[in-house]
Scaffold this motif. Structure first.
Motif, PDB file in Angstrom:
ATOM      1  N   PRO A 101      -1.712   7.102  -9.456  1.00  0.00           N
ATOM      2  CA  PRO A 101      -1.666   7.452 -10.882  1.00  0.00           C
ATOM      3  C   PRO A 101      -1.557   6.206 -11.762  1.00  0.00           C
ATOM      4  O   PRO A 101      -1.126   5.142 -11.330  1.00  0.00           O
ATOM      5  CB  PRO A 101      -0.388   8.298 -10.976  1.00  0.00           C
ATOM      6  CG  PRO A 101       0.472   7.775  -9.865  1.00  0.00           C
ATOM      7  CD  PRO A 101      -0.449   7.408  -8.757  1.00  0.00           C
ATOM      8  N   GLY A 102      -1.962   6.350 -12.992  1.00  0.00           N
ATOM      9  CA  GLY A 102      -1.797   5.265 -13.969  1.00  0.00           C
ATOM     10  C   GLY A 102      -2.825   4.165 -13.822  1.00  0.00           C
ATOM     11  O   GLY A 102      -3.786   4.248 -13.064  1.00  0.00           O
ATOM     12  N   GLU A 103      -2.580   3.094 -14.569  1.00  0.00           N
ATOM     13  CA  GLU A 103      -3.536   1.983 -14.624  1.00  0.00           C
ATOM     14  C   GLU A 103      -3.606   1.205 -13.310  1.00  0.00           C
ATOM     15  O   GLU A 103      -4.605   0.561 -13.019  1.00  0.00           O
ATOM     16  CB  GLU A 103      -3.149   1.032 -15.759  1.00  0.00           C
ATOM     17  CG  GLU A 103      -3.239   1.680 -17.152  1.00  0.00           C
ATOM     18  CD  GLU A 103      -2.851   0.704 -18.233  1.00  0.00           C
ATOM     19  OE1 GLU A 103      -2.489  -0.448 -17.896  1.00  0.00           O
ATOM     20  OE2 GLU A 103      -2.916   1.083 -19.420  1.00  0.00           O
ATOM     21  N   LEU A 145       0.830  -1.197   0.000  1.00  0.00           N
ATOM     22  CA  LEU A 145       0.000   0.000   0.000  1.00  0.00           C
ATOM     23  C   LEU A 145       0.871   1.256   0.000  1.00  0.00           C
ATOM     24  O   LEU A 145       1.850   1.352   0.741  1.00  0.00           O
ATOM     25  CB  LEU A 145      -0.914   0.008   1.233  1.00  0.00           C
ATOM     26  CG  LEU A 145      -1.836   1.232   1.381  1.00  0.00           C
ATOM     27  CD1 LEU A 145      -2.816   1.314   0.219  1.00  0.00           C
ATOM     28  CD2 LEU A 145      -2.578   1.193   2.715  1.00  0.00           C
ATOM     29  N   LYS A 146       0.496   2.226  -0.813  1.00  0.00           N
ATOM     30  CA  LYS A 146       1.230   3.489  -0.897  1.00  0.00           C
ATOM     31  C   LYS A 146       0.311   4.637  -0.470  1.00  0.00           C
ATOM     32  O   LYS A 146      -0.872   4.658  -0.807  1.00  0.00           O
ATOM     33  CB  LYS A 146       1.724   3.747  -2.324  1.00  0.00           C
ATOM     34  CG  LYS A 146       2.668   2.694  -2.872  1.00  0.00           C
ATOM     35  CD  LYS A 146       3.069   3.026  -4.306  1.00  0.00           C
ATOM     36  CE  LYS A 146       4.066   2.024  -4.865  1.00  0.00           C
ATOM     37  NZ  LYS A 146       3.480   0.661  -4.985  1.00  0.00           N
ATOM     38  N   GLY A 147       0.887   5.589   0.263  1.00  0.00           N
ATOM     39  CA  GLY A 147       0.135   6.775   0.662  1.00  0.00           C
ATOM     40  C   GLY A 147       0.581   7.962  -0.168  1.00  0.00           C
ATOM     41  O   GLY A 147       1.698   8.447  -0.010  1.00  0.00           O
ATOM     42  N   TYR A 148      -0.287   8.439  -1.030  1.00  0.00           N
ATOM     43  CA  TYR A 148       0.081   9.547  -1.915  1.00  0.00           C
ATOM     44  C   TYR A 148      -0.133  10.905  -1.246  1.00  0.00           C
ATOM     45  O   TYR A 148       0.433  11.904  -1.680  1.00  0.00           O
ATOM     46  CB  TYR A 148      -0.736   9.467  -3.207  1.00  0.00           C
ATOM     47  CG  TYR A 148      -0.391   8.246  -4.030  1.00  0.00           C
ATOM     48  CD1 TYR A 148       0.753   8.221  -4.833  1.00  0.00           C
ATOM     49  CD2 TYR A 148      -1.203   7.109  -4.000  1.00  0.00           C
ATOM     50  CE1 TYR A 148       1.077   7.093  -5.576  1.00  0.00           C
ATOM     51  CE2 TYR A 148      -0.887   5.979  -4.742  1.00  0.00           C
ATOM     52  CZ  TYR A 148       0.258   5.975  -5.526  1.00  0.00           C
ATOM     53  OH  TYR A 148       0.580   4.865  -6.257  1.00  0.00           O
ATOM     54  N   THR A 149      -0.951  10.924  -0.214  1.00  0.00           N
ATOM     55  CA  THR A 149      -1.158  12.141   0.581  1.00  0.00           C
ATOM     56  C   THR A 149      -1.228  11.718   2.043  1.00  0.00           C
ATOM     57  O   THR A 149      -1.292  10.520   2.361  1.00  0.00           O
ATOM     58  CB  THR A 149      -2.470  12.852   0.208  1.00  0.00           C
ATOM     59  OG1 THR A 149      -3.570  11.950   0.432  1.00  0.00           O
ATOM     60  CG2 THR A 149      -2.456  13.292  -1.247  1.00  0.00           C
TER      61      THR A 149
END
Length: 610
Positions: free
Chosen positions: A412-414, A394-398
């Motif tokens: 972002p992206g597919e 899992l990634k946290g973009y904000t």
């Protein structure tokens, strides 16, 4: 009871300081040695608020107060000089438990503030999501200021309640807290004091530094009273007290959270490099609520921002915080459903919803910290949710750790939706495991089979073999009057005292004649061996435990020579009392004439659970 006023009245009514030779206290009573007992106004003492009775025995003049005796004793020490060689406490307590209990007692008065912040945060989030309350509107800003100010100025509120608890001037304590949250110190970098560089610390939203400061101040004030003459005390004591304490906070108490955070960050780096980030996320999610309390969470924001700037996302802290925050909400809501007391149910419901919406402080400080045990559930749920997030990347973009911002995990992206699904999975797993763990670790007595065999009663077993005596027939009239609590007595036929249930030894008196046990559910049991056996100074008693020990049902607590106690002229009856009887519907003793070990001897009928 006003402890200070009660202490003043007691000193006056026993004949004044000049009539007191020595003073000790036992579990429920003050024990005076008086020069002239005729000077003591017994009638006035018996009518004094908070006094349960007077025992004017051949050995001591005793004033029965109950479990608040230590507070009155402490106040008396501030009024008169007591020779510490002659005047000693008859109780011994676990220091860590004392500190934590004082912290909880200091937080309890400000719980309504957490409720305000929690409910308001939930409403603001909901109204914002559905479009009624835009972020740029004045109403949003004003309501947010109300909610945020509660936590920004939290150190000031904690300073006040802690000072009142520890008999420190609350205005000096609040002034110290105000200095710490001022714009000149709070989170400011590049400061030095006496030419020594200070570690930048954010004191707002934090309770540990100010709690430790006021705790230290309570000891410092007593030292200053002895050092500074009475004529100069009014002028110089407050200034010296606040300057010394402020210095200690800036150099020690404040940076402690930062030092702990740096140590944890180093540990996480080692674990991540040698095992993998998945384990780091699981550990972080498990301990995250405790990091917030200790102030060690200050290292998190810079790490998150650096990661997002360099990688475009945070792979560790934001995922771990998401699992932890959702778990806090789930654990608190489970407590709400299990609670019987309306005030606990309402508080846990409001703060649990607030936690799910991203504001966990109300739940953390107002519910979890008060009951302590739910932190086990937050660790379980957080670790499970964090493990899932770590294993699936899992990634946290904000910086989003709440349900209302879950769409912020769409990348972002597919592959963006994949990350969103992992975030949803993390939320579900954290909530379910946290809720289930909290449900089965709930603070209700029904969930502890070692205390009870029915839903409505505790069944407590006999600690010693012997003949049963109704409590109102024992020769000590204070116990007989049930002023200390309801219970039963046993004329012993064996030399061993065993624990009737799993508990913590909260008190073992230095003379070893009495043991205090407290269960995880809050049942407080006093086992008092003999009458006036405090005067034996420990002879004929051999404890098998110490204060602070965790004991299991059936574990031996004490070996005592009941025959020698009787031969020495003392009544060897074992008194068995629930000292917090008032918290229950009733305490009923067995009707049996004699009991063996493990026979049921007391039944506690419950009013409510938590």
């Amino acid at each position: 009871m006003n402890f200070k006023e009660t202490a003043k009245k007691i000193v006056e009514l026993v004949g004044g300081e000049e009539n007191i030779i020595s003073l000790t206290y036992c579990v429920t009573r003050l024990r005076f040695e008086l020069k002239d007992r005729n000077k003591a106004d017994v009638a006035a003492l018996e009518n004094l608020e908070g006094i349960m009775g007077i025992v004017n025995s051949n050995m001591m003049f005793q004033i029965i107060i109950g479990t608040d005796v230590v507070h009155v004793y402490d106040e008396i020490k501030t009024i008169i000089y007591l020779d510490e060689e002659k005047t000693v406490s008859k109780a011994s307590k676990n220091p860590l438990k004392v500190v934590f209990d004082i912290m909880v007692d200091a937080i309890n008065p400000i719980v309504p503030l957490f409720l305000i912040a929690g409910v308001l945060a939930a409403l603001i989030s909901i109204f914002n999501v559905i479009g009624i309350l835009p972020e740029k509107s004045s109403t949003y800003l004003i309501l947010s200021a109300v909610q945020q100010s509660v936590f920004f100025f939290l150190p000031i509120f904690v300073a006040n309640s802690t000072a009142l608890k520890l008999n420190v001037n609350p205005y000096i304590a609040m002034a110290l807290a105000a200095v710490l949250v001022s714009t000149s110190i709070n989170g400011v970098e590049g400061l030095d004091l006496f030419g020594i560089k200070l570690t930048p610390v954010t004191y707002s939203n934090s309770i540990l530094p100010i709690f430790m400061a006021v705790w230290f101040m309570s000891f410092l004030d007593k030292k200053l009273d002895r050092i500074i003459t009475e004529k100069l005390r009014f002028l110089f004591k407050p200034l010296i007290s606040i300057l010394i304490t402020l210095t200690l906070v800036l150099f020690v108490f404040g940076p402690m959270g930062t030092w702990l955070g740096n140590a944890i960050a180093s540990l996480f780096s080692i674990v991540g490099d040698n095992v993998g980030n998945w384990l780091v996320i699981a550990i972080l999610a498990a301990i995250y609520p405790l990091l917030i309390i200790t102030g060690a969470g200050g290292f998190l924001i810079p790490v998150i921002l650096t990661a997002i700037a360099e990688l475009g996302y945070d792979p560790i802290i934001v995922p771990g915080a998401l699992a932890a925050d959702i778990t806090v909400g789930a654990v608190t809501l489970a407590i709400a459903l299990r609670a019987h007391k309306p005030e606990v149910k309402q508080l846990a419901t409001a703060t649990g919803i607030s936690a799910l919406l991203g504001v966990t402080e109300p739940a953390n400080y107002g519910v979890l910290m008060k009951f302590k045990r739910p932190y086990i559930a937050t660790a379980i749920g957080g670790a499970c949710g964090g493990l899932f997030a770590g294993l699936f990347g899992l990634k946290g973009y904000t910086i989003v750790t709440a349900i209302v911002g879950i769409t912020g995990y769409i990348g972002p992206g597919e592959s963006g939706m994949y990350n969103f699904y992992i975030a949803v999975g993390t939320v579900v797993i954290s909530f379910v495991t946290g809720f289930v763990a909290s449900w089965f670790l709930s603070l209700t007595p029904e969930t502890n089979p070692k205390l009870t065999d029915t839903k409505d009663n505790y069944r407590i077993k006999a600690p010693v073999k012997g003949d049963v005596i109704p409590l109102n027939e024992v020769s000590d009239r204070v116990f007989a009057s049930q002023a200390i609590g309801k219970g039963v007595a046993i004329k012993p036929k064996d030399n061993s005292i065993v624990a009737p249930f799993d508990a913590t030894v909260t008190t073992l008196f230095p003379t070893n004649h009495a043991i205090g046990l407290t269960t995880s559910d809050g049942v407080e049991l006093l086992i008092h061996i003999g009458i006036d056996t405090v005067n034996l100074n420990g002879e004929f008693f051999k404890p098998e435990i110490q204060a602070g020990d965790k004991v299991a049902a059936g574990q031996k607590l004490m070996t005592f020579d009941y025959e020698s106690i009787a031969a020495a002229g003392y009544d060897n009856v074992v008194i068995y009392v629930i000292t917090n009887t008032a918290e229950y519907k009733d305490v009923v003793a067995t009707t049996k004439e004699s009991v063996n070990l493990n026979d049921e001897i007391l039944s506690i009928e419950l009013k409510e659970a938590i």
